[in-house]
Design an enzyme around this catalytic site. Structure first.
Site: not given
Lengths: 734, 316
Positions: A509, A613-614, A616-617, A685, A688-689
């Protein structure tokens, strides 16, 4: 574009599009079945391949006889290592993708049968006769532990004098933990369609890393890289399983050559668990020494994992280098040779299993100290790299994550004494763990076009594995060019586009949008120049470009023809000067059945600090998916090894259990307000992990809080608690 | 999957005679298990007789005050039937504990009785399995056996019968009605329907070749509190580690059948006399002679504790 100094103010900071909860633009296609996955691409005249997997884990093929398969109805070609020609192992593969005569692991592909229909290929595959000479293999990590060796992937870390400090510490723990082998178990299996035009190969394939894949296809087949095109616009889950080229792609290419027409190959579900890669099991010994006040004085984390010859470690110790303070440190990782299927990356490799162990150990230590586990973590927080105190974290809001989470979750209602809260026959407990995952940044490129109609078209070989890449890239381009989201077209997953970071290591991302940012900066300059504006003070907004009191429609810049620019983001040494990581506080409440030991999650909360957070959804969607995966790791997921024959026995989705809806009742995600200008121009940043890291330990800690039974061997299943459960029911029966 | 021929039949008699005509024929109804097994060539019928058109899809009262459940009644419909929910709640609850909504919509009463084991070695055609390939050996013994049987097993096979519905039918003393290719019919007590493996584990039931199940019959309701507790690692869509189906009367007497531990639904009538004395006493009677493996010895404790939970619930 070079990124080697912290980002200043830039157009992304407007946050007109970026940072807003936005529906995934590919969502409509997926929910209406109009997003073609690899196997579904229209391929006129395609034939079907069916893969035969080895029936032994180690040894040789004594004889292979296509026999009756050759003459079976519809059969076009049968490929084996004897007939496939010379193949070279890919740079990212540990075992060969087509085995024979040597067999390296169970279900290693040994033949492909190509036929007119899938059913014919499947029926004929059963007719291929193979005799094996079974060899001796090593399949048991516990047994191989003593023979394990240091690995180049993790040097031994010795800071201060661990042994002396641990021996002198008034409060210590010394415990060993086990995490099992785990499968990615994504919905879409590895699947490819191959088509040749002369010496040019096109592969529609499910792959997270287009450029790595392109290189390894070329290397394996012995053809130039520029003769290979990979197309992977939609991917039905990967979790690291699709970082690399697998047998489906190579066998489809070979099958298509042999059959003289396009060939489709999807790995059959029962092959998915032994033919492909998996997260390797670990044994982890953790020793912590502290003062009576709870200051850590010594921390030791030693890990053992196994892999095929030439493979690598599961680096379960890497987070322990950075997560907690403490002057005396010992960190080691050892690698044993095992003849199980190939171990490799799965969502948060290293940190996910590492935190499964470390964050139980922290819970155990807090209890020994008589401290609240959140207080213990806060007391031992560090704002600098404990091995190099001159190296600060770019951002580190772990304490804030834990405190905010505690308040939100109602942590104060947790009983510090285990097995003290009941709801009917259920024992109720709460658990907490720190989440930690490093922020990796990788060079990433994009091409951006401004069409005469004023549309922005972005092309990059970045992939969307269900994560939302399409959408955040569109948001980035819309923000940069001052247009609404529906004026942007994003094209992904094609090796004819500029090379991107790809999807892996939660770097996608931030890196890929930064690459798009770089290309958009270039496009803005080109547009300003075309319009005769000074690019430094041109403002892109509302589909217009303004400079001083002059204004022009953006589209006008392309009136004379499309403008096309390309650029990459290249990261300098900021990652060396600053430690960049993401943080979370994970909270879980479980109910454990007082009689049967069945553990059911009641609610989960993640508080994340992961830069800007690019979207949020889609970020929330990433985190709840990861929390779900961690719930599986905590409570049910284990590739069960047959240690005699060397394979994962539960090799289908009935045997390898992952959570179902009924397992996941309530999840909440909070993102702390954070921007990290050291990370990238996006100041973002990955998440996903981060979402999987620590959660399983929070579940295990909650189960302990509910029952007083400490399980150090994942998954935390009822058979490991049954004999030690507190008496159920008011009468003390059963 | 091997090529096979296929026909549809219109009556039970036609079905049975079609089966008699063709060696290696199998009946297919919902196909939720058979098709999977055929794709893996664990089952390789030469001919399929589709019985979906033969009727037998009603639930009707019997003169004795019970219910006759047609062989083709779908699991979803059976679980939702008002009479079943009222008088045979155990059956409804067991059905709803099994599979998924989609599978229950397809799966039939007869087919459910005939579902085959879920032993992972049975499913892997590279591995020896006496149930799949008689005489080839048993890879499960000495292998990964956490899910497998602890009682009623043999040296040839430790597989379990995986279903839930039949556990309830066993506790309810159901009868399986059949028609044979010669037109004769018989009624088989559910207790005798599934076989223990002995040295012929490839034969799951007492059905003869070509014999077709036409119905499952329930005797008149017995009242009591009905509980079905299925224990598994995840909350839904998994086979039982252990399941307990119980009917308990006000006086503490009752019936108990177990799933997930044996090659057939497991009930020991003699053990039920101990019900008023509690779970431990009943479990001892139910599990006398059990031979668990190291992987699945926990099931003995789990049976006792699950039974404890069930009894607590009926007292509750």
């Amino acid at each position: 574009m070079k990124f080697d100094t912290p980002a200043g103010t830039n157009p992304i900071d407007q946050l007109k599009v970026v940072g807003r909860p936005t529906d995934r633009i590919d969502g409509r296609f997926k929910t209406t079945g109009t997003a073609p996955y690899a196997y579904e691409n229209p391929a006129p005249n395609a034939a079907y391949g069916y893969v035969v997997g080895a029936a032994i884990a180690k040894g040789r093929i004594a004889s292979i006889d296509p026999g009756a398969a050759k003459g079976a109805p519809g059969v076009l070609a049968i490929l084996t290592a004897d007939t496939a020609g010379k193949l070279t192992k890919g740079d990212f593969n540990t075992a060969n993708l087509l085995g024979g005569p040597e067999i390296e692991h169970y279900h290693q592909a040994v033949a492909l049968v190509v036929a007119e229909s899938f059913e014919q290929a499947r029926a004929a595959a059963a007719l291929v006769r193979i005799d094996y000479a079974r060899g001796k293999g090593a399949f048991d990590l516990h047994a191989a532990k003593e023979s394990a060796q240091p690995s180049k992937d993790q040097k031994d870390i010795k800071v201060g004098d661990f042994a002396a400090a641990f021996a002198a510490a008034p409060v210590t723990i010394d415990a060993t933990y086990h995490t099992p082998d785990q499968a990615h178990a994504m919905m879409e299996p590895h699947a490819s369609i191959a088509a040749w035009e002369g010496d040019q190969l096109t592969l529609w394939t499910a792959n997270q890393m287009i450029n790595w894949g392109r290189g390894d296809v070329a290397r394996t087949l012995g053809i130039p890289k520029d003769k290979v095109r990979l197309i992977s616009p939609y991917i039905g889950g990967g979790f690291g399983g699709k970082l690399f080229v697998r047998a489906d792609a190579i066998l489809a290419a070979l099958g298509a050559k042999a059959a003289g027409r396009p060939v489709k190959v999807a790995l059959q579900r029962p092959l998915m668990f032994n033919n492909t890669t998996h997260r390797p099991a670990t044994l982890q010994r953790i020793r912590i020494g502290a003062t009576r006040e709870g200051k850590i004085t010594a921390i030791g984390h030693e890990s053992w994992s196994g892999d095929l010859p030439g493979g690598g470690i599961e680096n379960a110790v890497q987070q322990t280098r950075l997560l907690y303070a403490g002057p005396n440190r010992l960190i080691t990782a050892r690698l044993a040779t095992l003849d199980l299927p190939e171990g490799n990356a799965m969502r948060a490799p290293g940190e996910a299993p590492g935190l499964m162990a470390l964050e139980i150990a922290i819970d155990e230590m807090a209890e020994k100290l008589g401290m609240d586990p959140i207080q213990f973590r806060i007391l031992n927080d560090t704002q600098v790299d404990p091995e190099k105190p001159e190296r600060p974290f770019s951002q580190r809001q772990l304490i804030e994550c834990l405190q905010r989470g505690a308040e939100r979750f109602g942590w104060s209602r947790r009983s510090a004494t285990p097995a003290a809260v009941r709801d009917g026959v259920w024992l109720i407990g709460m658990g907490v763990a720190a989440g930690f995952r490093n922020n990796l940044v990788t060079k990433s490129g994009a091409r951006v076009r401004l069409s005469p109609a004023g549309r922005i078209i972005v092309e990059t070989d970045m992939t969307d594995i269900g994560t939302g890449s399409y959408t955040i890239i569109a948001q980035t381009a819309a923000e940069m060019m001052g247009v609404p989201l529906d004026r942007v077209d994003v094209k992904l997953g094609d090796s004819s586009f500029p090379v991107s970071a790809g999807s892996g290591g939660q770097w996608g991302a931030n890196s890929a949008t930064s690459g798009v940012y770089a290309a958009c900066v270039k496009l803005r300059e080109a547009v300003a120049q075309k319009l005769g504006f000074n690019s430094a003070d041109a403002v892109f907004t509302g589909g217009k470009v303004r400079s001083g009191n002059r204004s022009a429609p953006l589209a006008r810049a392309a009136a004379g023809g499309e403008i096309v620019v390309e650029d990459s983001i290249e990261f300098g040494d900021l990652a060396k000067r600053y430690q960049q990581s993401t943080f979370a506080g994970h909270f879980v409440e479980v109910a454990v059945h007082g009689y049967t030991g069945e553990t059911r999650i009641r609610r989960m909360l993640a508080v994340c600090a992961a830069g800007r957070i690019l979207n949020p959804k889609s970020a929330r969607s990433q985190v709840i998916g990861a929390m779900t995966m961690a719930a599986g790791a905590a409570l049910m997921e284990e590739l069960a090894i047959d240690k005699r024959f060397g394979f994962f026995v539960n090799h289908d989705l009935a045997g390898y259990e992952v959570p179902v809806h009924a397992d996941i009742p309530h999840q909440e995600v909070i993102f702390l307000d954070e921007v990290d200008p050291i990370s990238s121009p996006m100041k973002a940043k990955g998440v996903g992990e981060l979402g999987i890291c620590g959660v399983a330990a929070a579940v295990a800690n909650a189960a302990y809080n509910a029952t007083g039974v400490r399980v150090r061997d994942y998954p935390v299943t009822l058979d490991k608690m049954l004999d030690r459960l507190p008496t159920a029911g008011p009468q003390g029966s059963p | 999957m091997r090529p096979f021929s296929y026909e549809r039949v219109a009556t039970p008699a036609e079905a049975a005679s079609a089966a008699a005509r063709t060696q290696g024929a199998k009946f297919i109804a919902g196909g939720t298990n058979l098709l999977d097994l055929m794709k893996l060539e664990i089952e390789a019928p030469t001919h399929l007789i589709d019985v979906n058109g033969i009727g037998l899809d009603r639930i009707e009262p019997t003169p004795e005050g019970g219910l006759r459940i047609g062989a083709l009644v779908r699991n979803t419909d059976l679980a939702a039937d008002k009479r079943v929910r009222k008088d045979y709640a155990l059956l409804s609850r067991a059905l709803l504990a099994g599979a998924s909504g989609q599978l229950r919509n397809k799966a039939t009463t007869a087919g459910n009785l005939l579902q085959r084991t879920r032993c992972p070695y049975f499913y892997d055609t590279n591995q020896p399995c006496n149930k799949r390939k008689p005489g080839s050996g048993c890879a499960a013994i000495g292998g990964y056996s956490r899910q497998l049987g602890v009682i009623g097993t043999s040296e040839a096979c430790i597989a379990t019968y995986p279903g839930d519905m039949a556990v309830a039918l066993r506790a309810l003393d159901a009868t399986v009605e059949t028609v044979k290719p010669d037109g004769s019919t018989r009624a088989i007590p559910i207790a005798d329907f599934h076989r223990l493996p002995g040295d012929t584990p490839h034969i799951d039931t007492v059905l003869e070749p070509g014999e077709l199940i036409t119905a499952a019959t329930l005797p008149a309701p017995v009242g009591g509190t009905h509980v079905y507790h299925k224990v598994r690692d995840r909350a839904s869509y998994a086979f039982a580690l252990v399941s307990v189906g119980a009917i308990v009367q006000r006086d503490g007497s009752g019936r108990v059948a177990l799933g997930g531990i044996a090659p057939k639904p497991w009930r020991v009538e003699a053990a039920e006399a101990a019900l008023p004395r509690g779970a431990k006493a009943v479990a001892e009677g139910l599990l006398a002679g059990a031979k668990p493996t190291g992987d699945n010895a926990f099931k003995l404790t789990l049976v006792e504790r699950t039974l404890g939970a069930v009894l607590a619930q009926t007292r509750g």
